[in-house]
Design an enzyme around this catalytic site. Structure first.
Site, PDB file in Angstrom:
ATOM      1  N   SER A   1      37.318 -28.836 -24.804  1.00 20.34           N
ATOM      2  CA  SER A   1      36.258 -28.734 -25.638  1.00 20.34           C
ATOM      3  C   SER A   1      35.033 -28.868 -25.012  1.00 20.34           C
ATOM      4  O   SER A   1      34.636 -27.623 -24.657  1.00 20.34           O
ATOM      5  CB  SER A   1      36.393 -29.994 -26.508  1.00 20.34           C
ATOM      6  OG  SER A   1      35.416 -29.864 -27.669  1.00 20.34           O
TER       7      SER A   1
ATOM      8  N   HIS B   1      21.592 -34.535 -21.451  1.00 24.54           N
ATOM      9  CA  HIS B   1      20.250 -34.244 -21.816  1.00 24.54           C
ATOM     10  C   HIS B   1      19.401 -35.208 -21.127  1.00 24.54           C
ATOM     11  O   HIS B   1      19.756 -36.589 -21.346  1.00 24.54           O
ATOM     12  CB  HIS B   1      19.772 -34.132 -23.222  1.00 24.54           C
ATOM     13  CG  HIS B   1      18.277 -33.474 -23.539  1.00 24.54           C
ATOM     14  ND1 HIS B   1      18.160 -32.137 -23.778  1.00 24.54           N
ATOM     15  CD2 HIS B   1      17.086 -34.113 -23.672  1.00 24.54           C
ATOM     16  CE1 HIS B   1      16.679 -32.012 -24.001  1.00 24.54           C
ATOM     17  NE2 HIS B   1      16.139 -33.131 -23.578  1.00 24.54           N
TER      18      HIS B   1
ATOM     19  N   CYS C   1      39.733 -32.347 -27.205  1.00 27.08           N
ATOM     20  CA  CYS C   1      40.759 -32.308 -28.117  1.00 27.08           C
ATOM     21  C   CYS C   1      42.133 -32.743 -27.400  1.00 27.08           C
ATOM     22  O   CYS C   1      42.216 -32.545 -26.300  1.00 27.08           O
ATOM     23  CB  CYS C   1      40.832 -30.966 -29.108  1.00 27.08           C
ATOM     24  SG  CYS C   1      41.094 -29.606 -27.742  1.00 27.08           S
TER      25      CYS C   1
END
Length: 130
Positions: A68, A73, A88
């Site tokens: 995935s 940030h 996943c």
């Protein structure tokens, strides 16, 4: 198919230079993914320009994983970072790998505080509500 979505909000990060260096962040984030046994298939990193008042711009980045994704940030002006690791579990349980990657990323920033969250995802086709 189901998955695990981990997030962490970090504050008081002591490695302030790392919050500004997209190349070092990319390298260390890739290393954390690979060490956890996850497969990097792509990535994108961007350093924001410094603000007009001289505050340094942060970095946003993402690894695309076969399992995935992982994203981060940075906010160097407040010594903070947000992290996101989602895997996943199609074909096998990748939860331990996600936890290992998240732990490595948190350690990488040496935060004074880390607010972690864990969300089970993707019960698609199993009593899904429209």
């Amino acid at each position: 198919m189901n998955g695990l979505h981990l997030t962490a909000d970090l504050s008081g990060c002591t490695l302030s230079a790392l919050l500004l260096d997209e190349h070092e962040l990319a390298s260390r984030t890739r290393a954390a993914a690979e060490a956890a046994g996850l497969s990097v298939v792509g990535e994108q990193w961007h350093r924001f320009p410094d603000a007009l008042d001289g505050q340094p711009g942060g970095v946003t980045g993402m690894l695309l994983l076969a399992e995935s994704h992982a994203a981060l940030h940075t906010w160097p002006e407040i010594a903070s970072v947000t992290l996101d690791v989602y895997v996943c579990n199609y074909g096998g349980d990748n939860s331990v790998k996600a936890e290992a990657m998240m732990a490595a990323l948190i350690e990488m920033f040496s935060p004074a505080q880390a607010l972690r969250q864990r969300l089970g995802r993707g019960r698609l086709g199993e009593d899904a509500v429209a």
